[in-house]
Design an enzyme around this catalytic site. Structure first.
Site, short mmCIF file in Angstrom:
data_model
loop_
_atom_site.label_atom_id
_atom_site.label_comp_id
_atom_site.label_asym_id
_atom_site.label_seq_id
_atom_site.Cartn_x
_atom_site.Cartn_y
_atom_site.Cartn_z
N ARG A 13 70.68 -15.74 42.59
CA ARG A 13 70.12 -16.81 43.43
C ARG A 13 69.90 -18.07 42.58
O ARG A 13 70.11 -19.19 43.04
CB ARG A 13 68.80 -16.32 43.97
CG ARG A 13 68.28 -16.66 45.36
CD ARG A 13 69.10 -17.43 46.22
NE ARG A 13 69.67 -16.72 47.36
CZ ARG A 13 69.02 -16.32 48.43
NH1 ARG A 13 67.76 -16.52 48.56
NH2 ARG A 13 69.65 -15.73 49.42
N ASP A 65 61.40 -10.19 56.41
CA ASP A 65 61.26 -9.05 57.31
C ASP A 65 59.81 -9.02 57.77
O ASP A 65 58.97 -9.73 57.19
CB ASP A 65 61.65 -7.73 56.62
CG ASP A 65 61.00 -7.57 55.26
OD1 ASP A 65 61.58 -8.05 54.26
OD2 ASP A 65 59.89 -7.03 55.19
#
Ligand code: HPA
Length: 236
Positions: free
Chosen positions: A25, A208
Site C-alpha cells: 500500500r 468491515d
C-alpha cells in the site's frame, strides 16, 4: 546511519510519514500520489518512500500488523530519523451502528487489550491520544473536502480473530463504552509518540462491520481510500 529494521540514512525521511499497514500500500501511495519519489527502505520488505506532494516533502512506509510492529518502526522514525508526525492510514472493523462500510474515522483515542501501554512506568493506566492539532486539522480538512469523518475512541486489539466470553461477543462490551471500531495499531503508535514527545494521528476507513453484512465494491473502496489519503496528504 541505519537500524536492523531500516536501511534509510539520516535525512532520507521527511518530517511527516504516512503509515499504512501493508508495505505494498505504501508503494501504491508513492506511485499514485507522490512526485519524484525514491525508495528509502526495503528491509524485511517494509517498503518506505520519500517524495513530494504539491511540493511538500513527505514519506510513506508500511507499519506491518499489530502494536509491536508499528512500535518498532515508529520509535526508530521518531528517535533516529527525526520524524515529527506519523499519520497512520489504515482500515478498521466498525462497531458503532452509526458507521457504514466505507466511512472515515479519526481516532481521537485508542483503548487496548494489549499489555504494551503498561510498559511505560506510569503508576496507573496511560490513555493513548491523538495529537490535537493533527486531529483538528484532519477534521477541518475533511469538512472542507465534504468527507464525513467520525471522531472518537477505537480499540487497538491484539486479536484479529475475536472470541466470545460468557456468550457475549467481546466487541459489545467495548461498544457499550462508546468505542467506534477495532484495528490493531493505534494505541501503540500514540504511546510511542507520547514517549518520544512527537505527534501522531490515525485515519481509518471502515472495511468491515461487526453487525452489518456490508461489502464495498472496488469503486467504493477506491473512493474511500482516496478520501482518507486526501486528508492525510493535505495535513501532513
Ligand atoms: N479487526 C481488527 N483489525 C481490523 C479489522 C477487524 O475486524 N478490520 C480491519 N482491521
Amino acid at each position: 546511519m541505519s537500524t536492523p529494521h531500516n536501511k534509510a540514512k539520516k535525512g532520507d525521511f521527511a518530517r511527516t510519514v504516512l503509515m499504512p499497514g501493508d508495505p505494498l500500500r505504501a508503494k501504491f501511495i508513492a506511485e499514485t500520489f507522490l512526485k519524484d519519489y525514491k525508495l528509502v527502505n526495503d528491509v524485511r520488505g517494509m517498503l518506505g518512500y520519500t517524495g513530494y506532494y504539491n511540493d511538500k516533502r513527505i514519506s510513506v512506509m508500511g507499519s506491518g500488523m499489530g502494536i509491536p510492529s508499528i512500535a518498532i518502526y515508529a520509535t526508530e522514525l521518531y528517535t533516529i530519523y527525526d520524524v515529527e508526525n506519523i499519520i497512520r492510514v489504515g482500515t478498521c472493523g466498525g462497531y458503532a451502528e452509526s458507521l457504514n462500510v466505507g466511512d472515515t474515522i479519526l481516532a481521537q483515542g485508542a483503548c487496548t487489550n494489549s499489555a504494551f501501554t503498561s510498559h511505560f512506568d506510569t503508576p496507573g493506566v496511560f490513555a493513548p491520544l491523538a495529537d490535537f492539532k493533527l486531529l483538528l486539522n484532519a477534521y477541518n480538512k475533511a469538512e472542507e473536502l465534504g468527507i464525513k469523518a467520525e471522531v472518537g475512541n477505537v480499540l487497538s486489539s491484539d486479536l484479529f480473530f475475536d472470541n466470545n466470553t460468557d456468550g457475549e461477543q467481546i466487541y459489545k462490551k467495548w461498544l457499550k463504552m462508546g468505542v467506534l471500531a477495532v484495528e490493531m495499531e493505534t494505541a501503540g503508535l500514540y504511546t510511542v509518540a507520547a514517549k518520544t514527545g512527537k505527534k501522531a494521528l490515525s485515519i481509518l476507513t471502515v472495511s468491515d462491520h461487526m453487525s452489518k453484512e456490508e461489502y464495498t465494491t472496488p469503486a467504493q473502496r477506491e473512493k474511500t481510500f482516496t478520501d482518507m489519503m486526501k486528508i492525510a496528504l493535505e495535513i501532513g
